[in-house]
Design an enzyme around this catalytic site. Structure first.
Site, PDB file in Angstrom:
ATOM      1  N   HIS A   1       0.844  -1.183   0.000  1.00 41.34           N
ATOM      2  CA  HIS A   1       0.000   0.000   0.000  1.00 41.34           C
ATOM      3  C   HIS A   1       0.877   1.230   0.000  1.00 41.34           C
ATOM      4  CE1 HIS A   1      -3.140   2.846   1.077  1.00 41.34           C
ATOM      5  NE2 HIS A   1      -3.983   1.940   0.619  1.00 41.34           N
TER       6      HIS A   1
ATOM      7  N   ASP B   1      -7.973  -5.312   0.132  1.00 38.73           N
ATOM      8  CA  ASP B   1      -8.488  -6.102  -0.984  1.00 38.73           C
ATOM      9  C   ASP B   1      -8.035  -7.553  -0.971  1.00 38.73           C
ATOM     10  OD1 ASP B   1     -10.083  -4.221  -2.135  1.00 38.73           O
ATOM     11  OD2 ASP B   1      -8.453  -3.305  -3.259  1.00 38.73           O
TER      12      ASP B   1
HETATM   13  N1  CMC Z   1       4.183  -7.656  -4.894  1.00 38.24           N
HETATM   14  C1  CMC Z   1       5.517  -7.610  -5.091  1.00 38.24           C
HETATM   15  N2  CMC Z   1       6.272  -6.494  -5.001  1.00 38.24           N
HETATM   16  C2  CMC Z   1       5.634  -5.369  -4.680  1.00 38.24           C
HETATM   17  C3  CMC Z   1       4.242  -5.313  -4.447  1.00 38.24           C
HETATM   18  C4  CMC Z   1       3.514  -6.528  -4.559  1.00 38.24           C
HETATM   19  N3  CMC Z   1       2.179  -6.528  -4.361  1.00 38.24           N
HETATM   20  N4  CMC Z   1       3.871  -4.041  -4.159  1.00 38.24           N
HETATM   21  C5  CMC Z   1       4.982  -3.308  -4.203  1.00 38.24           C
HETATM   22  N5  CMC Z   1       6.049  -4.106  -4.515  1.00 38.24           N
HETATM   23  C6  CMC Z   1       7.453  -3.678  -4.607  1.00 38.24           C
HETATM   24  C7  CMC Z   1       7.706  -2.927  -5.891  1.00 38.24           C
HETATM   25  O1  CMC Z   1       8.133  -3.769  -6.927  1.00 38.24           O
HETATM   26  C8  CMC Z   1       8.762  -1.934  -5.480  1.00 38.24           C
HETATM   27  O2  CMC Z   1       9.998  -2.613  -5.469  1.00 38.24           O
HETATM   28  P1  CMC Z   1      11.359  -1.819  -5.830  1.00 38.24           P
HETATM   29  O3  CMC Z   1      11.521  -0.773  -4.770  1.00 38.24           O
HETATM   30  O4  CMC Z   1      12.416  -2.885  -5.791  1.00 38.24           O
HETATM   31  O5  CMC Z   1      11.169  -1.229  -7.194  1.00 38.24           O
HETATM   32  C9  CMC Z   1       8.411  -1.615  -4.023  1.00 38.24           C
HETATM   33  O6  CMC Z   1       7.683  -2.753  -3.537  1.00 38.24           O
HETATM   34  C10 CMC Z   1       7.548  -0.358  -3.872  1.00 38.24           C
HETATM   35  O7  CMC Z   1       6.425  -0.484  -4.739  1.00 38.24           O
HETATM   36  P2  CMC Z   1       5.745   0.728  -5.482  1.00 38.24           P
HETATM   37  O8  CMC Z   1       4.978   0.227  -6.631  1.00 38.24           O
HETATM   38  O9  CMC Z   1       6.784   1.774  -5.743  1.00 38.24           O
HETATM   39  O10 CMC Z   1       4.804   1.247  -4.329  1.00 38.24           O
HETATM   40  P3  CMC Z   1       3.551   2.189  -4.527  1.00 38.24           P
HETATM   41  O11 CMC Z   1       3.329   2.852  -3.244  1.00 38.24           O
HETATM   42  O12 CMC Z   1       3.742   3.024  -5.738  1.00 38.24           O
HETATM   43  O13 CMC Z   1       2.367   1.160  -4.873  1.00 38.24           O
HETATM   44  C11 CMC Z   1       0.588  -0.376  -4.652  1.00 38.24           C
HETATM   45  C12 CMC Z   1       1.432   0.724  -3.973  1.00 38.24           C
HETATM   46  C13 CMC Z   1      -0.622  -0.681  -3.802  1.00 38.24           C
HETATM   47  C14 CMC Z   1       0.080   0.142  -6.024  1.00 38.24           C
HETATM   48  C15 CMC Z   1       1.482  -1.633  -4.860  1.00 38.24           C
HETATM   49  O14 CMC Z   1       1.913  -2.122  -3.600  1.00 38.24           O
HETATM   50  C16 CMC Z   1       0.766  -2.725  -5.638  1.00 38.24           C
HETATM   51  O15 CMC Z   1       0.793  -2.700  -6.879  1.00 38.24           O
HETATM   52  N6  CMC Z   1       0.107  -3.692  -4.942  1.00 38.24           N
HETATM   53  C17 CMC Z   1      -0.670  -4.703  -5.595  1.00 38.24           C
HETATM   54  C18 CMC Z   1      -2.027  -4.122  -6.001  1.00 38.24           C
HETATM   55  C19 CMC Z   1      -2.947  -3.936  -4.816  1.00 38.24           C
HETATM   56  O16 CMC Z   1      -3.106  -4.801  -3.976  1.00 38.24           O
HETATM   57  N7  CMC Z   1      -3.626  -2.769  -4.805  1.00 38.24           N
HETATM   58  C20 CMC Z   1      -4.663  -2.462  -3.792  1.00 38.24           C
HETATM   59  C21 CMC Z   1      -4.259  -1.351  -2.885  1.00 38.24           C
HETATM   60  S1  CMC Z   1      -5.352  -1.259  -1.443  1.00 38.24           S
HETATM   61  C22 CMC Z   1      -6.891  -0.793  -2.066  1.00 38.24           C
HETATM   62  C23 CMC Z   1      -6.900   0.555  -2.655  1.00 38.24           C
HETATM   63  O17 CMC Z   1      -6.427   1.508  -2.034  1.00 38.24           O
HETATM   64  O18 CMC Z   1      -7.444   0.681  -3.751  1.00 38.24           O
END
Ligand code: CMC
Length: 431
Positions: free
Chosen positions: A307, A365
């Site tokens: 998140h 989720d």
């Molecule tokens: N599985 C594997 N690696 C992950 C994941 C995951 N679910 N989420 C983040 N990472 C890694 C990502 O690859 C990155 O690694 P690095 O620093 O080596 O490049 C690091 O963790 C930080 O990720 P980010 O994408 O820069 O983080 P963000 O804050 O931009 O994204 C997120 C947050 C929720 C979009 C992301 O964690 C994600 O894609 N999660 C899966 C989708 C998900 O479950 N979304 C629902 C969110 S809760 C409901 C809502 O608010 O809508």
């Protein structure tokens, strides 16, 4: 007492002062609004990692401590003692309602559930297998074609009418989308039923036989809607605020929010979690999928993990996890293996160094889809259910934005990296 300003030194040696502002909770913010005027530089923050876009009094999140407050009330208390409609009132009006205020609000919402018959006919124009999120955003956007006489954004009474209408009609639109997909006749709303009971009967009743509402199902939906009701400046809410800042009508702004919610990084994740669990299939495959999620060259992510704000735990996930047990015990034994698989995946990921280092925890989720599935709600409807809960948050933020004394259109700037100015080349001279 105003805090001391931050001081930066510009390349020409002059000192720049950035005033500091404090909220009631959370980190201070630096005011940078005059930076361009005074220094001719913009700030650059893709994804808004450190940028506040507005002032708000609605919801507070402390991502490190796993705290979520609606108008100051912890979500755990609201989940335990309140109801979705009471929370909706709280978000919209800022205070918990008195008994008579709640009764009036409940009656108003109950008596605005019907759709104009013309709007219902839209559904016959969609393909039988249209995604319900596509139908939801289209039909909500089209509400502006029906209610144009009550869309004056500067009229408080008309803003109230909009709020009640959208809150009351969203479940009806959602159910109509589901019935089209299911090939069943549309079921009209029943105003003698509560919000979630009515939604259940519109989703699952058929004219051929009586439908009995399951109280655990209604309770679970009510809880999920409370937990989804608001989440401060998330992607879809910011979209609603941004679209609304142009002065567009509120139905169009909400339709924009629904479209933003659909993406798998946001509300679409609940659907993606279920697809992922089905793909994993068996606990023995978990290590393979965890390895894929950790592989930088593989785009696969563990859906339902991570998140932007919560870096310790998602308080909503903790509450939903408990509800999963209750729902599966009462009505979804056949889905228990899926929940067991989710718990096994959670256990492996939480012990894994990659997930520990990056602070990746199950989010709301990860579990919500398991409950929806146990209630018989098809996967394609999961994000629609999220939208029903989140609508009140969007409306509260839209109202807050529209009544700001210094309201202005949202208009970010950019770091331009395209070609510098060049002259047009006639087509016959191009190679
Ligand atoms: N599985 C594997 N690696 C992950 C994941 C995951 N679910 N989420 C983040 N990472 C890694 C990502 O690859 C990155 O690694 P690095 O620093 O080596 O490049 C690091 O963790 C930080 O990720 P980010 O994408 O820069 O983080 P963000 O804050 O931009 O994204 C997120 C947050 C929720 C979009 C992301 O964690 C994600 O894609 N999660 C899966 C989708 C998900 O479950 N979304 C629902 C969110 S809760 C409901 C809502 O608010 O809508």
């Amino acid at each position: 007492m105003s805090k001391e300003a931050y001081k930066l030194t510009s390349p020409d040696g002059s000192e720049i002062e950035l005033p500091v502002r404090s909220g009631t909770l959370g980190p201070d913010v630096l005011e940078i609004g005059r930076l361009y005027r005074d220094q001719r530089v913009f700030t650059y923050d893709p994804g808004f990692m450190a940028t506040g876009s507005c002032e708000s009094t609605i919801t507070f999140i402390d991502g490190d401590e796993g705290i979520l407050l609606y108008r100051g009330y912890p979500v755990e208390q609201l989940a335990k003692y309140s109801s979705f409609l009471e929370v909706a009132y709280l978000l919209l009006h800022g205070e918990l309602p008195t008994p008579s205020e709640l009764e009036k609000f409940d009656t108003t919402v109950r008596t605005h559930t019907m759709l104009n018959e013309g709007m219902l006919r839209f559904f016959t124009g969609f393909r039988y297998d249209a995604h319900p999120m596509a139908m939801l955003s289209a039909v909500v956007g089209s509400m502006s074609a029906y209610y144009h006489d009550t869309m004056d954004i500067d009229n408080a009474e008309q803003r109230d009418i909009f709020a009640h209408r959208i809150l009351a009609k969203l479940p009806t639109i959602a159910a109509a989308a589901h019935k089209l997909n299911a090939g069943q006749p549309f079921i009209y709303p029943r105003n003698d039923l509560g919000y979630t009971e009515n939604l259940l009967q519109m989703l699952f009743a058929v004219p051929a036989e009586p439908y009995e509402i399951n109280s655990v199902a209604a309770e679970a939906l009510d809880l999920l809607f409370i937990l989804h009701a608001d989440h401060e400046q998330n992607c879809s809410t910011s979209t609603v605020r941004m679209a609304g800042s142009s002065g567009t009508n509120p139905y169009s702004a909400i339709a924009a929010g629904i479209s933003a919610l659909w993406g798998p990084a946001h509300g679409g994740a609940n659907e993606a979690v279920l697809r992922m669990l089905r793909e994993i299939g068996d606990a023995k495959n978990i290590p393979k999928f965890v390895a894929k999620a950790k592989d930088r060259d593989d785009p696969f992510r563990l859906m339902g993990f991570g998140h932007r704000v919560y870096k310790n735990f998602d308080p909503r996930a903790t509450i939903i996890r408990e509800m999963c047990h209750k729902v599966l015990k009462q009505m979804g034994r056949k889905d228990a293996p899926l929940f067991d698989l989710a718990l096994a995946l959670e256990e492996v990921a939480l012990k894994d160094d990659y997930f520990i280092e990056k602070n990746l925890y199950p989010n709301v989720d990860f579990y919500s889809g398991i409950i929806y599935r146990a209630l018989g709600i098809p996967t394609s409807m999961f994000t629609v259910m999220f939208a029903i809960g989140r609508t009140v948050g969007w409306v509260a933020h839209w109202r807050e934005m529209i009544t700001e004394s210094n309201r202005r259109i949202s208009r970010p700037r950019q770091l331009y990296r395209g070609p510098v100015q060049r002259d047009y080349v006639a087509i016959e001279k191009r190679k």
